[in-house]
Design a protein around this motif. Structure first.
Motif, PDB file in Angstrom:
ATOM      1  N   GLY A 171     -22.384   8.273  49.258  1.00 14.26           N
ATOM      2  CA  GLY A 171     -23.420   7.331  48.865  1.00 14.26           C
ATOM      3  C   GLY A 171     -23.121   6.566  47.600  1.00 14.26           C
ATOM      4  N   THR A 172     -21.883   6.626  47.135  1.00 13.01           N
ATOM      5  CA  THR A 172     -21.491   5.949  45.895  1.00 13.01           C
ATOM      6  C   THR A 172     -20.295   5.043  46.160  1.00 13.01           C
ATOM      7  OG1 THR A 172     -22.274   7.777  44.520  1.00 13.01           O
ATOM      8  CG2 THR A 172     -20.671   6.277  43.528  1.00 13.01           C
ATOM      9  N   ASP A 173     -20.412   3.773  45.806  1.00  9.45           N
ATOM     10  CA  ASP A 173     -19.313   2.819  45.941  1.00  9.45           C
ATOM     11  C   ASP A 173     -18.682   2.562  44.578  1.00  9.45           C
ATOM     12  OD1 ASP A 173     -19.578   2.465  48.656  1.00  9.45           O
ATOM     13  OD2 ASP A 173     -20.896   0.719  48.483  1.00  9.45           O
ATOM     14  N   PRO A 174     -17.384   2.241  44.560  1.00  8.73           N
ATOM     15  CA  PRO A 174     -16.735   1.967  43.274  1.00  8.73           C
ATOM     16  C   PRO A 174     -17.206   0.658  42.660  1.00  8.73           C
ATOM     17  CG  PRO A 174     -15.243   1.518  45.093  1.00  8.73           C
ATOM     18  CD  PRO A 174     -16.450   2.164  45.694  1.00  8.73           C
ATOM     19  N   LYS A 175     -17.151   0.593  41.340  1.00  9.68           N
ATOM     20  CA  LYS A 175     -17.433  -0.632  40.602  1.00  9.68           C
ATOM     21  C   LYS A 175     -16.145  -1.324  40.176  1.00  9.68           C
ATOM     22  CE  LYS A 175     -22.067   0.135  38.796  1.00  9.68           C
ATOM     23  NZ  LYS A 175     -22.551  -1.151  39.335  1.00  9.68           N
ATOM     24  N   VAL A 176     -15.025  -0.846  40.685  1.00 14.23           N
ATOM     25  CA  VAL A 176     -13.734  -1.474  40.414  1.00 14.23           C
ATOM     26  C   VAL A 176     -13.192  -2.037  41.722  1.00 14.23           C
ATOM     27  CG1 VAL A 176     -13.167  -0.053  38.424  1.00 14.23           C
ATOM     28  CG2 VAL A 176     -12.564   0.756  40.710  1.00 14.23           C
ATOM     29  N   MET A 177     -12.227  -2.929  41.607  1.00 16.48           N
ATOM     30  CA  MET A 177     -11.671  -3.615  42.765  1.00 16.48           C
ATOM     31  C   MET A 177     -10.163  -3.413  42.823  1.00 16.48           C
ATOM     32  SD  MET A 177     -13.793  -7.116  42.046  1.00 16.48           S
ATOM     33  CE  MET A 177     -13.554  -6.876  40.280  1.00 16.48           C
ATOM     34  N   ILE A 178      -9.585  -3.625  43.998  1.00 20.25           N
ATOM     35  CA  ILE A 178      -8.141  -3.585  44.152  1.00 20.25           C
ATOM     36  C   ILE A 178      -7.505  -4.555  43.157  1.00 20.25           C
ATOM     37  CG2 ILE A 178      -6.225  -4.157  45.683  1.00 20.25           C
ATOM     38  CD1 ILE A 178      -7.457  -1.592  46.479  1.00 20.25           C
ATOM     39  N   GLY A 179      -6.505  -4.086  42.449  1.00 19.11           N
ATOM     40  CA  GLY A 179      -5.800  -4.929  41.489  1.00 19.11           C
ATOM     41  C   GLY A 179      -6.368  -4.886  40.087  1.00 19.11           C
ATOM     42  N   GLN A 180      -7.542  -4.264  39.909  1.00 20.51           N
ATOM     43  CA  GLN A 180      -8.157  -4.198  38.580  1.00 20.51           C
ATOM     44  C   GLN A 180      -7.459  -3.141  37.727  1.00 20.51           C
ATOM     45  OE1 GLN A 180     -12.452  -3.937  38.609  1.00 20.51           O
ATOM     46  NE2 GLN A 180     -12.534  -3.171  36.506  1.00 20.51           N
ATOM     47  N   THR A 181      -7.360  -3.413  36.438  1.00 23.62           N
ATOM     48  CA  THR A 181      -6.786  -2.457  35.493  1.00 23.62           C
ATOM     49  C   THR A 181      -7.883  -1.573  34.930  1.00 23.62           C
ATOM     50  OG1 THR A 181      -4.995  -3.975  34.886  1.00 23.62           O
ATOM     51  CG2 THR A 181      -5.511  -2.207  33.336  1.00 23.62           C
ATOM     52  N   GLY A 212     -24.771   7.154  43.259  1.00 22.00           N
ATOM     53  CA  GLY A 212     -25.849   6.681  44.112  1.00 22.00           C
ATOM     54  C   GLY A 212     -25.944   5.180  44.268  1.00 22.00           C
ATOM     55  N   GLN A 213     -25.102   4.430  43.567  1.00 20.08           N
ATOM     56  CA  GLN A 213     -25.158   2.975  43.667  1.00 20.08           C
ATOM     57  C   GLN A 213     -24.118   2.469  44.650  1.00 20.08           C
ATOM     58  OE1 GLN A 213     -25.306   0.642  40.131  1.00 20.08           O
ATOM     59  NE2 GLN A 213     -26.895   1.866  39.171  1.00 20.08           N
ATOM     60  N   ARG A 214     -24.552   1.555  45.513  1.00 20.76           N
ATOM     61  CA  ARG A 214     -23.681   0.996  46.525  1.00 20.76           C
ATOM     62  C   ARG A 214     -23.714  -0.523  46.448  1.00 20.76           C
ATOM     63  NH1 ARG A 214     -23.077   4.490  51.837  1.00 20.76           N
ATOM     64  NH2 ARG A 214     -21.027   3.662  51.384  1.00 20.76           N
ATOM     65  N   GLY A 215     -22.756  -1.144  47.103  1.00 23.92           N
ATOM     66  CA  GLY A 215     -22.750  -2.607  47.149  1.00 23.92           C
ATOM     67  C   GLY A 215     -21.353  -3.175  47.032  1.00 23.92           C
ATOM     68  N   LEU A 216     -21.150  -4.323  47.644  1.00 26.68           N
ATOM     69  CA  LEU A 216     -19.865  -5.006  47.610  1.00 26.68           C
ATOM     70  C   LEU A 216     -19.689  -5.736  46.284  1.00 26.68           C
ATOM     71  CD1 LEU A 216     -17.291  -6.053  49.082  1.00 26.68           C
ATOM     72  CD2 LEU A 216     -18.699  -7.986  49.854  1.00 26.68           C
ATOM     73  N   ILE A 217     -18.535  -5.570  45.678  1.00 30.35           N
ATOM     74  CA  ILE A 217     -18.174  -6.306  44.467  1.00 30.35           C
ATOM     75  C   ILE A 217     -16.887  -7.072  44.773  1.00 30.35           C
ATOM     76  CG2 ILE A 217     -17.485  -6.163  42.042  1.00 30.35           C
ATOM     77  CD1 ILE A 217     -19.109  -3.629  41.801  1.00 30.35           C
ATOM     78  N   GLU A 218     -16.888  -8.363  44.586  1.00 29.87           N
ATOM     79  CA  GLU A 218     -15.721  -9.187  44.870  1.00 29.87           C
ATOM     80  C   GLU A 218     -15.170  -9.772  43.574  1.00 29.87           C
ATOM     81  OE1 GLU A 218     -16.393 -10.857  49.341  1.00 29.87           O
ATOM     82  OE2 GLU A 218     -17.412 -11.923  47.716  1.00 29.87           O
ATOM     83  N   GLY A 219     -13.863  -9.979  43.546  1.00 29.46           N
ATOM     84  CA  GLY A 219     -13.230 -10.583  42.390  1.00 29.46           C
ATOM     85  C   GLY A 219     -12.204 -11.607  42.824  1.00 29.46           C
TER      86      GLY A 219
END
Length: 250
Positions: free
Chosen positions: A218-228, A240-247
């Motif tokens: 039930g938890t999505d990452p707040k980082v993205m592929i390629g992020q340092t 407990g936080q979910r959602g799509l993050i785009e960069g």
């Protein structure tokens, strides 16, 4: 600055300083310096001595151990390693973090979770930190191969060490230190039963490697592929936080 409370309202003071060298690396740096001085002073082989002396500074830099300002929010899961996020996948956690190990403390529950993989190059800080505070329930070392740590199968075939942390509310977070092509030893700083604070140093991997962290269901990452990411500072997820993050790479 160590132990000082800082916040986003301007409290506290900060400034740049030379990072400390972790004791684990001092002997390697001193050996490199001694060898380079032998070639320079005893043999007068400058062609070899000067590059070795330069390499010795690189060894000291590899084992640098800077202070970090660790976010203290209850929901925050902090990055365990410096490096680049190379993989984000839905997987089953390693069996070593799930099965009954006879300790009386259950492991991670069955079911797929999100795994975030952070690749560390030889230029990154290699001190790993715990993503949450709590009690160390497992430290499981597994010998294996030394293939490229960026490959997905490195999670199952390379030399690795699993660590399981249980928070005071019972939530468990597992992460895995994985050796790579150059790395040849995983050094733990903790053992089962130890109490650790969020962002505390828990180990290092010598000379290039990767760390996988398994987020709770039930938890999505707040980082993205390629992020340092920065170990002990980057908020990798909020429980407990979910959602799509785009960069956008630029």
């Amino acid at each position: 600055m160590a132990g000082e409370i800082l916040d986003n309202k301007g409290r506290g003071e900060a400034g740049w300083d030379w990072p400390a060298i972790h004791p684990e690396g001092r002997k390697f740096g001193l050996i490199a310096v001694a060898v380079s001085l032998f070639f320079l002073l005893a043999l007068d082989w400058e062609l070899i001595g000067w590059p070795l002396l330069l390499l010795s500074f690189g060894v000291f830099a590899f084992f640098r151990d800077p202070e970090r300002v660790v976010p203290q929010g209850e929901a925050a899961i902090i990055a365990p390693a410096d490096g680049i996020v190379t993989l984000i996948e839905e997987v089953e956690p390693p069996l070593e973090l799930q099965i009954d190990d006879g300790s009386g403390f259950p492991g991670l529950p069955n079911g797929t979770v999100t795994r975030v993989s952070i690749f560390m190059s030889v230029f990154d800080v290699h001190i790993n930190r715990t993503p949450v505070g709590g009690t160390v329930r497992r430290v499981v070392y597994i010998p294996g191969k030394f293939m490229n740590a960026e490959l997905d199968k490195a999670s199952e075939e390379n030399e690795r060490q699993h660590i399981l942390i249980e928070r005071s509310d019972g939530l468990k977070i597992g992460f895995t230190q994985i050796a790579g092509l150059v790395a040849r030893r995983i050094v733990p700083f903790v053992k089962p039963g130890d109490m650790v604070a969020k962002g505390q140093r828990v180990g290092l991997i010598r000379f290039g490697s990767r760390v996988d962290i398994y987020l709770p269901a039930g938890t999505d990452p707040k980082v993205m592929i390629g992020q340092t990411t920065i170990a002990g500072e980057t908020v990798i997820a909020e429980i407990g936080q979910r959602g799509l993050i785009e960069g956008i790479s630029q």
